[in-house]
Design an enzyme around this catalytic site. Structure first.
Site, mmCIF file in Angstrom:
data_model
loop_
_atom_site.group_PDB
_atom_site.id
_atom_site.type_symbol
_atom_site.label_atom_id
_atom_site.label_comp_id
_atom_site.label_asym_id
_atom_site.label_seq_id
_atom_site.Cartn_x
_atom_site.Cartn_y
_atom_site.Cartn_z
ATOM 1 N N LYS A 22 0.840 -1.209 0.000
ATOM 2 C CA LYS A 22 0.000 0.000 0.000
ATOM 3 C C LYS A 22 0.868 1.249 0.000
ATOM 4 O O LYS A 22 0.623 2.183 -0.778
ATOM 5 C CB LYS A 22 -0.889 0.008 1.243
ATOM 6 N N CYS A 123 -4.501 13.633 13.549
ATOM 7 C CA CYS A 123 -4.518 12.252 13.123
ATOM 8 C C CYS A 123 -4.445 11.412 14.374
ATOM 9 O O CYS A 123 -3.852 11.816 15.370
ATOM 10 C CB CYS A 123 -3.318 12.018 12.220
ATOM 11 N N ARG A 128 1.498 14.601 13.489
ATOM 12 C CA ARG A 128 1.912 14.378 12.096
ATOM 13 C C ARG A 128 1.898 15.648 11.258
ATOM 14 O O ARG A 128 1.087 15.821 10.356
ATOM 15 C CB ARG A 128 1.042 13.300 11.439
ATOM 16 N N VAL A 169 14.085 12.039 9.730
ATOM 17 C CA VAL A 169 13.755 11.192 8.573
ATOM 18 C C VAL A 169 12.240 11.166 8.388
ATOM 19 O O VAL A 169 11.502 10.831 9.307
ATOM 20 C CB VAL A 169 14.282 9.757 8.795
ATOM 21 N N ASP A 313 5.121 0.611 11.921
ATOM 22 C CA ASP A 313 3.885 -0.014 11.445
ATOM 23 C C ASP A 313 3.762 -1.482 11.862
ATOM 24 O O ASP A 313 2.736 -2.111 11.591
ATOM 25 C CB ASP A 313 3.780 0.084 9.913
HETATM 26 C C1 UD1 Z 1 4.716 6.864 6.291
HETATM 27 C C2 UD1 Z 1 3.814 5.668 6.128
HETATM 28 C C3 UD1 Z 1 3.307 5.204 7.478
HETATM 29 C C4 UD1 Z 1 4.468 4.958 8.428
HETATM 30 C C5 UD1 Z 1 5.422 6.149 8.469
HETATM 31 C C6 UD1 Z 1 6.689 5.883 9.269
HETATM 32 C C7 UD1 Z 1 2.845 6.008 3.923
HETATM 33 C C8 UD1 Z 1 1.638 6.318 3.128
HETATM 34 N N1 UD1 Z 1 2.702 6.039 5.269
HETATM 35 O O1 UD1 Z 1 3.932 7.897 6.871
HETATM 36 O O2 UD1 Z 1 2.540 4.007 7.302
HETATM 37 O O3 UD1 Z 1 3.977 4.716 9.728
HETATM 38 O O4 UD1 Z 1 5.813 6.518 7.135
HETATM 39 O O5 UD1 Z 1 7.377 4.795 8.752
HETATM 40 O O6 UD1 Z 1 3.897 5.708 3.390
HETATM 41 N N2 UD1 Z 1 7.093 14.543 10.501
HETATM 42 C C9 UD1 Z 1 7.288 15.880 10.764
HETATM 43 N N3 UD1 Z 1 7.093 16.784 9.751
HETATM 44 C C10 UD1 Z 1 6.753 16.391 8.484
HETATM 45 C C11 UD1 Z 1 6.578 15.019 8.209
HETATM 46 C C12 UD1 Z 1 6.760 14.118 9.251
HETATM 47 O O7 UD1 Z 1 7.597 16.262 11.883
HETATM 48 O O8 UD1 Z 1 6.610 17.252 7.623
HETATM 49 C C13 UD1 Z 1 7.282 13.556 11.572
HETATM 50 C C14 UD1 Z 1 6.042 12.723 11.867
HETATM 51 O O9 UD1 Z 1 5.168 13.367 12.728
HETATM 52 C C15 UD1 Z 1 6.662 11.484 12.470
HETATM 53 C C16 UD1 Z 1 7.975 11.338 11.706
HETATM 54 O O10 UD1 Z 1 8.236 12.615 11.122
HETATM 55 O O11 UD1 Z 1 6.929 11.699 13.825
HETATM 56 C C17 UD1 Z 1 7.970 10.310 10.598
HETATM 57 O O12 UD1 Z 1 6.836 10.506 9.773
HETATM 58 P P1 UD1 Z 1 6.839 10.177 8.212
HETATM 59 O O13 UD1 Z 1 7.998 9.282 7.911
HETATM 60 O O14 UD1 Z 1 6.728 11.450 7.458
HETATM 61 O O15 UD1 Z 1 5.499 9.356 8.063
HETATM 62 P P2 UD1 Z 1 4.483 9.404 6.860
HETATM 63 O O16 UD1 Z 1 5.197 9.642 5.592
HETATM 64 O O17 UD1 Z 1 3.323 10.251 7.216
#
Ligand code: UD1
Length: 426
Positions: A22, A123, A128, A169, A313
Site C-alpha cells: 500500500k 490524526c 503528524r 527522517v 507499522d
Molecule cells: C509513512 C507511512 C506510514 C508509516 C510512516 C513511518 C505512507 C503512506 N505512510 O507515513 O505508514 O507509519 O511513514 O514509517 O507511506 N514529521 C514531521 N514533519 C513532516 C513530516 C513528518 O515532523 O513534515 C514527523 C512525523 O510526525 C513522524 C515522523 O516525522 O513523527 C515520521 O513521519 P513520516 O515518515 O513522514 O510518516 P508518513 O510519511 O506520514
C-alpha cells in the site's frame, strides 16, 4: 459496519500470498501526475486507500483504468494517464480522510506550477505535521503560503534544483520532494532522506519514467532534473508490513506457513527478532517460511526506528505477540507519539501492559481471552486480529474499515491457512 470474528486457538498451516505494498502503491499512483503519458502499475493491492487515491487523481483529470487480479494475492493493474492536469486543489474532505493525499503537492507544483492542498489536520497517531514537505519544496524554489487550512505552493516559472536537508527522517516528505525534484531545473540533493524500500520502489519507477536519480536506498539522494518524464510500466514491491504481520500471526498462533511473493530483506529487522522469540525463519526462494511449534514465545525488547530499523507499522502487532510471551519486554515507539492506542484493547483481552512515556512494558501472560474490541487505526486493528488468533474463545474486532484500508482480503488469507475467522456484515 462490518466486524471480524475470530475463534482463537487454531494453528496455521499452508501458504499466504503477500500483496503489493500500500505505502508504495499510493505515491506511485501520484507519480502519474508527472507525465502526460500512461503509467502502468501492476501488483497493485485492492484496498480502500488505493481506490480513494484513484478518486483523488480522477479529480485532477487523470484517466484511471483498473483491471483486477484473478487469484488471492494477485494484484490488479492500474493504467493512469494525466494527459492534461485539470485543477490544482485537493480539498479538505479528501485530504483529511487519507494523509497520503498530501503527496500530490510536489508533483502538481512541479508539473503545472501551482498546487493547493488542504492541511491533513490531526490524526489518531499523533500530530503528524507536514513542515518537512513544505520546507523541502521551498528549497526547490516553490513559494509556500498557508491560508485557511490550505497549503498553496506556487512556482509559475517551474522549480529549480536545490539542497534539501531533512532534520528528521520522513518517508512522505522524501517522496514528495523526490517526485518534485525530477522535473526541477538542475540538481537537487536530498540529505538525511528516508531509506525505506517504498522510496527505492518509487525512485525506480521514476527512473523508468526517465528521471535521473542516484543514491536510492541511502540517506543522500541526488536528482538531476529533466524537462519531461514519459510513461512506464512498474510492478509494486511486496508489502513488508503485511509480510511482517502474517509472520507474527504464525509466531503467535503456532504452525508452519510460507509467505509467498515477498523477500526476507524487506523485514530483516523483524525476522531477527522472531528468531529470538523462538520461531524458525527461512528463505524459500519464492518467499519466507515461518515455523513455531512447541514452547511459548519468548520476550524480546525493541525500539521502532526508520528503515532498516524496526518499523513503527509493526509495533502494535509485535506487542500482541509479546503479550503472550514468556517474560517481560519493553517496546519503545520513537517515530510517532500516541501510537499506543491498541494497549487498552489488548488489555481487554487479558494482556498485562503498562505505558511509561514512549515505552510499553509488556509482561507476557500464558493465555489471552476473547472479547469485543475496537481499534482506531490500521496497524492497531491488525494487532487485535493477531491477539484474537491466540486468545481463548471469540474475539470480535469492530471497525473493520481500518483493516480494509491496508490489508487485502485479510480474513480470506488467514482462513486459507486454518484460522477460524470470518467477517460479519451488518
Ligand atoms: C509513512 C507511512 C506510514 C508509516 C510512516 C513511518 C505512507 C503512506 N505512510 O507515513 O505508514 O507509519 O511513514 O514509517 O507511506 N514529521 C514531521 N514533519 C513532516 C513530516 C513528518 O515532523 O513534515 C514527523 C512525523 O510526525 C513522524 C515522523 O516525522 O513523527 C515520521 O513521519 P513520516 O515518515 O513522514 O510518516 P508518513 O510519511 O506520514
Amino acid at each position: 459496519m462490518d466486524k471480524i470474528s475470530i475463534k482463537g486457538g487454531a494453528r496455521l498451516y499452508g501458504q499466504i500470498p503477500i500483496s503489493g505494498a500500500k505505502n508504495a502503491a499510493l505515491p506511485l499512483m501520484v507519480a502519474s501526475l508527472l507525465t502526460d503519458e500512461p503509467l502502468i502499475l501492476t501488483n497493485v493491492p485492492k484496498l480502500a486507500d488505493v481506490v480513494f487515491m484513484a478518486e483523488l487523481l480522477k479529480s485532477f483529470g487523470v484517466s484511471v483504468e483498473w483491471t483486477p487480479g484473478e487469484t488471492l494475492g494477485e494484484g490488479g493493474t492500474y493504467r493512469l494517464q494525466a494527459n492534461r492536469v485539470r485543477g490544482s486543489t485537493a480539498e479538505y474532505d479528501i485530504v483529511r480522510k487519507m494523509r497520503a493525499s498530501f503527496f500530490v503537492l510536489g508533483p502538481l507544483v512541479a508539473r503545472v506550477g501551482l498546487a493547493k492542498v488542504s492541511l491533513p489536520g490531526g490524526c489518531a497517531i499523533g500530530a503528524r505535521p507536514v513542515d518537512l514537505h513544505l520546507t523541502g519544496l521551498q528549497a526547490l524554489g516553490a513559494a509556500i503560503d498557508v491560508a485557511q487550512g490550505y497549503v498553496i505552493a506556487d512556482a509559475p516559472a517551474g522549480l529549480a534544483g536545490g539542497e534539501v536537508v531533512f532534520p528528521i527522517v520522513s518517508v512522505g516528505a522524501t517522496e514528495n520532494v523526490l517526485m518534485a525534484a525530477c522535473l526541477a531545473q538542475g540538481r537537487s540533493v536530498l540529505v538525511n532522506a528516508a531509506r525505506e524500500p517504498e522510496i527505492v520502489d518509487l525512485g525506480n519507477c521514476l527512473i523508468a519514467m526517465g528521471a535521473k536519480i542516484s543514491g536510492l536506498g541511502t540517506s543522500r539522494i541526488v536528482v538531476d532534473g529533466v524537462p519531461k518524464l514519459h510513461g512506464a510500466s512498474h510492478s509494486v514491491l511486496p508489502d513488508r508490513i503485511e509480510t511482517g504481520t502474517y509472520a507474527m500471526a504464525v509466531a503467535i498462533a503456532g504452525g508452519e506457513v510460507e509467505l509467498t511473493g515477498t523477500t526476507p530483506d524487506l523485514v530483516s529487522s523483524l525476522l531477527d527478532l522472531l528468531v529470538l522469540v523462538g520461531a524458525e525463519v527461512s528463505s524459500t526462494g519464492t518467499g519466507i517460511k515461518v515455523v513455531r511449534n512447541g514452547s511459548r514465545p519468548k520476550s524480546v525488547s525493541v525500539d521502532t526506528a526508520p528503515f532498516p530499523g524496526f518499523p513503527t507499522d509493526l509495533q502494535a502487532q509485535f506487542m500482541a505477540l509479546m503479550a503472550t510471551a514468556e517474560g517481560t519486554s519493553r517496546i519503545r515507539e520513537t517515530i510517532f507519539e500516541n501510537r499506543f492506542m491498541h494497549v487498552p484493547e489488548l488489555v481487554r483481552l487479558g494482556a498485562d501492559i503498562k505505558v511509561e512515556g514512549d515505552t510499553a512494558i509488556v509482561t507476557g501472560v500464558p493465555h489471552l481471552t476473547g472479547a469485543p474490541v475496537m481499534a482506531t487505526d490500521l496497524r492497531a486493528s491488525s494487532s487485535l486480529v493477531l491477539a484474537g488468533l491466540a486468545a481463548e474463545g471469540e474475539t470480535i474486532v469492530n471497525r473493520v474499515y481500518h483493516l480494509d484500508r491496508g490489508f487485502e482480503r485479510l480474513e480470506e488469507k488467514l482462513r486459507a491457512v486454518g484460522a477460524n475467522i470470518e467477517r460479519q456484515s451488518e
